[in-house]
Design an enzyme around this catalytic site. Structure first.
Site, mmCIF file in Angstrom:
data_model
loop_
_atom_site.group_PDB
_atom_site.id
_atom_site.type_symbol
_atom_site.label_atom_id
_atom_site.label_comp_id
_atom_site.label_asym_id
_atom_site.label_seq_id
_atom_site.Cartn_x
_atom_site.Cartn_y
_atom_site.Cartn_z
ATOM 1 N N HIS A 13 -32.124 -25.562 6.698
ATOM 2 C CA HIS A 13 -32.097 -26.669 5.714
ATOM 3 C C HIS A 13 -33.467 -26.783 5.049
ATOM 4 O O HIS A 13 -34.436 -27.192 5.689
ATOM 5 C CB HIS A 13 -31.757 -27.997 6.403
ATOM 6 C CG HIS A 13 -31.719 -29.183 5.466
ATOM 7 N ND1 HIS A 13 -30.662 -30.076 5.449
ATOM 8 C CD2 HIS A 13 -32.578 -29.636 4.514
ATOM 9 C CE1 HIS A 13 -30.886 -31.007 4.538
ATOM 10 N NE2 HIS A 13 -32.063 -30.769 3.959
ATOM 11 N N HIS A 15 -35.644 -27.221 0.882
ATOM 12 C CA HIS A 15 -35.623 -27.419 -0.572
ATOM 13 C C HIS A 15 -36.691 -26.521 -1.192
ATOM 14 O O HIS A 15 -37.880 -26.723 -0.944
ATOM 15 C CB HIS A 15 -35.930 -28.883 -0.915
ATOM 16 C CG HIS A 15 -34.977 -29.840 -0.262
ATOM 17 N ND1 HIS A 15 -33.907 -30.385 -0.925
ATOM 18 C CD2 HIS A 15 -34.922 -30.316 1.006
ATOM 19 C CE1 HIS A 15 -33.231 -31.159 -0.088
ATOM 20 N NE2 HIS A 15 -33.824 -31.142 1.092
ATOM 21 N N LYS A 98 -22.853 -28.992 0.322
ATOM 22 C CA LYS A 98 -23.626 -30.151 0.787
ATOM 23 C C LYS A 98 -23.041 -31.436 0.245
ATOM 24 O O LYS A 98 -22.807 -31.574 -0.960
ATOM 25 C CB LYS A 98 -25.080 -30.005 0.290
ATOM 26 C CG LYS A 98 -25.998 -31.141 0.667
ATOM 27 C CD LYS A 98 -26.399 -31.077 2.142
ATOM 28 C CE LYS A 98 -27.151 -32.327 2.569
ATOM 29 N NZ LYS A 98 -28.533 -32.337 2.146
ATOM 30 N N HIS A 135 -25.553 -35.053 4.460
ATOM 31 C CA HIS A 135 -26.637 -36.042 4.543
ATOM 32 C C HIS A 135 -25.968 -37.334 5.009
ATOM 33 O O HIS A 135 -25.306 -38.001 4.224
ATOM 34 C CB HIS A 135 -27.325 -36.219 3.188
ATOM 35 C CG HIS A 135 -28.472 -37.177 3.246
ATOM 36 N ND1 HIS A 135 -29.784 -36.813 3.006
ATOM 37 C CD2 HIS A 135 -28.523 -38.500 3.556
ATOM 38 C CE1 HIS A 135 -30.573 -37.861 3.164
ATOM 39 N NE2 HIS A 135 -29.838 -38.900 3.483
ATOM 40 N N HIS A 173 -30.504 -33.028 9.419
ATOM 41 C CA HIS A 173 -31.713 -33.811 9.731
ATOM 42 C C HIS A 173 -31.415 -35.129 10.442
ATOM 43 O O HIS A 173 -31.702 -36.202 9.938
ATOM 44 C CB HIS A 173 -32.581 -34.044 8.484
ATOM 45 C CG HIS A 173 -31.858 -34.405 7.219
ATOM 46 N ND1 HIS A 173 -30.923 -35.403 7.143
ATOM 47 C CD2 HIS A 173 -31.947 -33.892 5.967
ATOM 48 C CE1 HIS A 173 -30.482 -35.480 5.905
ATOM 49 N NE2 HIS A 173 -31.066 -34.574 5.173
ATOM 50 N N ASP A 246 -36.056 -29.153 6.571
ATOM 51 C CA ASP A 246 -35.983 -30.093 5.454
ATOM 52 C C ASP A 246 -37.295 -30.099 4.660
ATOM 53 O O ASP A 246 -37.676 -31.107 4.081
ATOM 54 C CB ASP A 246 -35.632 -31.508 5.925
ATOM 55 C CG ASP A 246 -35.131 -32.388 4.783
ATOM 56 O OD1 ASP A 246 -34.779 -31.848 3.719
ATOM 57 O OD2 ASP A 246 -35.110 -33.621 4.957
HETATM 58 C C1 NCD Z 1 -35.279 -34.415 0.144
HETATM 59 C C2 NCD Z 1 -35.817 -33.992 -1.222
HETATM 60 O O1 NCD Z 1 -36.961 -34.333 -1.541
HETATM 61 O O2 NCD Z 1 -35.115 -33.280 -1.956
HETATM 62 N N1 NCD Z 1 -36.064 -35.504 0.634
HETATM 63 C C3 NCD Z 1 -36.150 -35.929 1.902
HETATM 64 O O3 NCD Z 1 -36.790 -36.941 2.154
HETATM 65 N N2 NCD Z 1 -35.577 -35.276 2.884
HETATM 66 C C4 NCD Z 1 -33.852 -34.739 0.045
HETATM 67 C C5 NCD Z 1 -33.132 -34.773 1.357
HETATM 68 O O4 NCD Z 1 -33.038 -33.783 2.081
HETATM 69 O O5 NCD Z 1 -32.600 -35.805 1.705
HETATM 70 ZN ZN ZN Z 2 -33.064 -32.058 2.716
#
Ligand code: NCD
Ligand code: ZN
Length: 348
Positions: A13, A15, A98, A135, A173, A246
């Site tokens: 997981h 970004h 997702k 989520h 998460h 995450d």
């Molecule tokens: C994530 C993001 O910044 O894209 N932020 C976070 O606090 N985890 C989004 C997410 O995974 O919920």
């Molecule tokens: Zn995330």
């Protein structure tokens, strides 16, 4: 122990973002992870196979020369997602979808409003063997932010899991004892990712002595009893829990802001931080399962063949990381000294 050797891990997981940011985020992850599940919350989000494949190519183009790193793509479910979208995504090699409840987190405004309206889509995903990544927080304004994960379990997750026993569900998460217990008690088709921040920190680390925006992520850090429950869950070695950082980069000025955004950019220190957690728990024998085996097994993908080494050597997480355009980012755990260090990057 002075050296840890583990099967090359995956990050289930994270970004990467898009555009110029990829030249920062992709090498950071490819230094120690062979694969990663890439979140689709771009602006606008990745909602169909074509967009997922185009995004995959942009990520691949940002890999350091010679890197074998493999991005595993996901679709962002919306109220417009169709059964046909799922079929096309599966045949295009998209790994998972997702589910973000609308408004739950960064870039989730386009997300799902009535979850039951997506049940035909979930049925198709179960049919296609495509995992649903969730989520798990409700977004109703009257529900306290610290209770949103627990309420989501009761109002949405239990009904989804009961309605689709064949559907593979990753509760992403997780942050609470309730979530760890739910996953432990659920069928083999339900698993969870756990981030380094939720294993290392609790809400005191966010709020005591001043607001610490670089520890702010969603779901928000909970009280220490929940942190303890997550630590106990990974220390059991249960195959239902696996690594998902995450890692979620944001420019410094958006984090250090009167309305600071959620997300910790942990890619540069995540595997080392997890090593620290397992050592603190006297559970280093469970580290490889969590980092390198349970996730692949759950996704029914082969475990990686190679290995990485971590050596016992102190190093300091840098205060900032600077993007090519000069934008500064503050990595998670900036300025802290860690005890484990990746011996050699996979991409050097
Ligand atoms: C994530 C993001 O910044 O894209 N932020 C976070 O606090 N985890 C989004 C997410 O995974 O919920
Ligand atoms: Zn995330």
């Amino acid at each position: 122990m002075q050296r840890l050797t583990l099967r090359t891990p995956d990050d289930w997981h994270l970004h990467f973002r898009d555009g110029d940011m990829l030249s920062e985020t992709v090498p950071a992850t490819a230094r120690c992870f062979a694969r990663a599940i890439v979140m689709p919350n771009l602006v606008p989000p990745v909602t169909n196979a074509q967009e997922a494949l185009a995004y995959k190519s942009r990520i691949e183009a940002a890999r350091p020369a010679g890197s074998q790193f493999q991005p595993l793509m996901t679709l962002y479910l919306t109220n417009e997602t169709t059964v046909e979208d799922i079929r096309k995504a599966k045949s295009a090699g998209v790994t998972a979808c997702k589910l973000y409840p609308a408004g739950a987190t960064t870039n989730s405004d386009a997300a799902v409003k009535g979850i039951t309206s997506l049940y035909p889509v979930f049925a198709e995903m179960a049919e296609q063997g495509m995992p649903l990544l969730i989520h798990g927080e409700v977004t109703e304004s009257h529900i306290d932010i610290f209770d949103r994960e627990k309420v989501f379990i009761d109002t949405h997750l239990i009904p989804i899991v009961n309605a689709f026993p064949q559907l593979k569900v990753v509760f992403e998460h997780i942050t609470t004892a309730d979530a760890a217990q739910f996953v432990t008690d659920a069928s083999q088709n339900v698993a969870a990712t756990i981030t380094p921040q939720h294993l290392l920190l609790n809400r005191n680390d966010l709020l005591v002595g001043g607001v610490r925006p670089h520890n702010y992520c969603l779901p928000v850090l909970k009280r220490n009893t929940h942190q303890q429950a997550l630590r106990e869950a990974v220390a059991t070695g249960s195959a239902k829990f696996f690594l998902g950082t995450d890692s979620a980069p944001h420019p410094r000025h958006k984090k250090e802001n009167a309305c600071g955004c959620a997300g910790c950019y942990s890619a540069w220190s995540a595997i080392e931080l997890y090593a620290e957690v397992f050592e603190q728990l006297d559970a280093l024998d469970k580290f490889e399962g969590f980092a390198s085996e349970h996730g692949a097994d759950f996704y029914e993908l082969p475990r990686n063949e190679g290995t990485i080494n971590l050596i016992r050597e102190q190093w300091r997480v840098p205060d900032t990381v600077t993007l090519p355009d000069g934008t500064a980012m503050v990595p998670f755990f900036a300025g802290h000294t860690l005890n484990w260090k990746l011996e050699k990057s996979l991409v050097e």
